[in-house]
Design an enzyme around this catalytic site. Sequence first.
Site, PDB file in Angstrom:
ATOM      1  N   GLY A  31       0.819  -1.212   0.000  1.00 38.47           N
ATOM      2  CA  GLY A  31       0.000   0.000   0.000  1.00 38.47           C
ATOM      3  C   GLY A  31       0.848   1.254   0.000  1.00 38.47           C
ATOM      4  N   ALA A  32       0.230   2.369   0.454  1.00 38.80           N
ATOM      5  CA  ALA A  32       0.866   3.693   0.359  1.00 38.80           C
ATOM      6  C   ALA A  32       1.356   3.868  -1.089  1.00 38.80           C
ATOM      7  CB  ALA A  32       1.987   3.856   1.369  1.00 38.80           C
ATOM      8  N   LEU A  33       0.444   3.610  -2.006  1.00 41.14           N
ATOM      9  CA  LEU A  33       0.815   3.551  -3.421  1.00 41.14           C
ATOM     10  C   LEU A  33       1.290   4.911  -3.927  1.00 41.14           C
ATOM     11  CD1 LEU A  33      -2.027   1.308  -4.912  1.00 41.14           C
ATOM     12  CD2 LEU A  33       0.115   0.636  -3.808  1.00 41.14           C
ATOM     13  N   HIS A  34       2.299   4.845  -4.794  1.00 39.28           N
ATOM     14  CA  HIS A  34       2.821   6.053  -5.448  1.00 39.28           C
ATOM     15  C   HIS A  34       3.013   5.726  -6.918  1.00 39.28           C
ATOM     16  CE1 HIS A  34       6.601   3.896  -5.255  1.00 39.28           C
ATOM     17  NE2 HIS A  34       6.457   3.791  -3.941  1.00 39.28           N
ATOM     18  N   GLU A  35       3.604   6.680  -7.644  1.00 34.91           N
ATOM     19  CA  GLU A  35       3.716   6.466  -9.100  1.00 34.91           C
ATOM     20  C   GLU A  35       4.522   5.222  -9.463  1.00 34.91           C
ATOM     21  OE1 GLU A  35       4.656   9.835 -11.596  1.00 34.91           O
ATOM     22  OE2 GLU A  35       3.655  11.113 -10.118  1.00 34.91           O
ATOM     23  N   HIS A  37       4.377   2.325  -7.933  1.00 33.98           N
ATOM     24  CA  HIS A  37       3.437   1.196  -7.949  1.00 33.98           C
ATOM     25  C   HIS A  37       2.519   1.274  -9.170  1.00 33.98           C
ATOM     26  CE1 HIS A  37       4.097   1.544  -3.443  1.00 33.98           C
ATOM     27  NE2 HIS A  37       4.384   0.288  -3.671  1.00 33.98           N
ATOM     28  N   GLN A 155      15.508  -7.852  -2.940  1.00 33.94           N
ATOM     29  CA  GLN A 155      14.232  -8.548  -2.776  1.00 33.94           C
ATOM     30  C   GLN A 155      13.839  -9.257  -4.083  1.00 33.94           C
ATOM     31  OE1 GLN A 155      10.518  -7.017  -0.747  1.00 33.94           O
ATOM     32  NE2 GLN A 155      10.017  -6.386  -2.814  1.00 33.94           N
ATOM     33  N   SER A 188       7.350   4.589  -0.692  1.00 33.19           N
ATOM     34  CA  SER A 188       6.282   4.996   0.236  1.00 33.19           C
ATOM     35  C   SER A 188       6.873   5.766   1.403  1.00 33.19           C
ATOM     36  CB  SER A 188       5.559   3.762   0.758  1.00 33.19           C
ATOM     37  OG  SER A 188       5.114   3.005  -0.329  1.00 33.19           O
TER      38      SER A 188
HETATM   39  O1  PAF Z   1       8.101  -4.633  -1.778  1.00 30.01           O
HETATM   40  C1  PAF Z   1       7.113  -4.696  -1.022  1.00 30.01           C
HETATM   41  O2  PAF Z   1       6.246  -3.819  -1.018  1.00 30.01           O
HETATM   42  C2  PAF Z   1       6.976  -5.882  -0.089  1.00 30.01           C
HETATM   43  O3  PAF Z   1       8.208  -6.304   0.382  1.00 30.01           O
HETATM   44  C3  PAF Z   1       6.202  -7.056  -0.711  1.00 30.01           C
HETATM   45  C4  PAF Z   1       6.929  -7.668  -1.877  1.00 30.01           C
HETATM   46  C5  PAF Z   1       4.824  -6.589  -1.143  1.00 30.01           C
HETATM   47  C6  PAF Z   1       6.015  -8.161   0.340  1.00 30.01           C
HETATM   48  O4  PAF Z   1       5.333  -7.701   1.462  1.00 30.01           O
END
Ligand code: PAF
Length: 281
Positions: A31-35, A37, A155, A188
């Site tokens: 969440g806390a979406l930005h451009e 995402h 990640q 975020s």
């Molecule tokens: O990158 C993220 O926002 C998080 O680490 C993810 C991949 C959604 C897992 O919670």
Amino acid sequence: MQVFKEKRPLIDRIEKAKSDDLILGLVPTMGALHEGHISLIQTALQQSDQVVVTIFVNPTQFDNPEDLDKYPRTLENDLLLISALKKDIWVFTPSPQELYGENIFSEHFEFQGLEKVMEGKFRSGHFDGVGTVVKRIFDIVNPDRAFFGEKDYQQLQIIRKLTEITASPVEIIGCPILREQSGLARSSRNERLTSAQRNEAAFIYKTLKDVKNLFGTKSAKYISKWVEREFKNKKNLKLEYFEIANENSLEKLVVQSKNEKYRAFIAAYADDIRLIDNIAL
Ligand code: PAF
């Protein structure tokens, strides 16, 4: 856009889509979406017939409870941003119990050393938490493709490894980092920066660009010392680590090989706000 809080109705919809041979794309988020995402979602829309976005602040990937408490939660605004795309996106916003049941804990994974470097050194248990939640989300959504940003490059590599060790058929797609005009990588956490901190944080990407110019003309050791000195001159930014590493194995560069690709990585604090960024060299 349709919002699912419970997994059962979502799974039913997905099973129907799969039986119609639709390509399912997944964008997992906290969440806390930005451009950044939104750009991931747009890429997913281009490369899939049906897109699922998950919004879930995953407790098991935070090593610091304060960081979990302070993580921005802006569900209403997130849903507005997704609905503005005017597509039939399925949004999954489970509670921790819905995703984990009553016992909220991480599985332990061996990611063949990828989890031990950089973020892994400073955020104990973080990648076990990420692996656990991503595996659970993959099990529910059963996507054909999943889209992750390269800002969290370590990640991304770990999730690729996760699909390898769990023999998951999901295709992992890494998407380029989106930046603010100043060059600061979109995150975020940027929402928590004051405007002065935001200006100063642009120094992280500026340094990475300088590193890219130095790379090949100076040794990794020289460049690391140079970056440390540059950060020492910055009163309001504290370098946590700088590393040049192999793009695939994430092993620290010791002797450069012409056949390998490398990336430079930075983690730094602006006050208590932790920022990360990286660049392909
Ligand atoms: O990158 C993220 O926002 C998080 O680490 C993810 C991949 C959604 C897992 O919670």
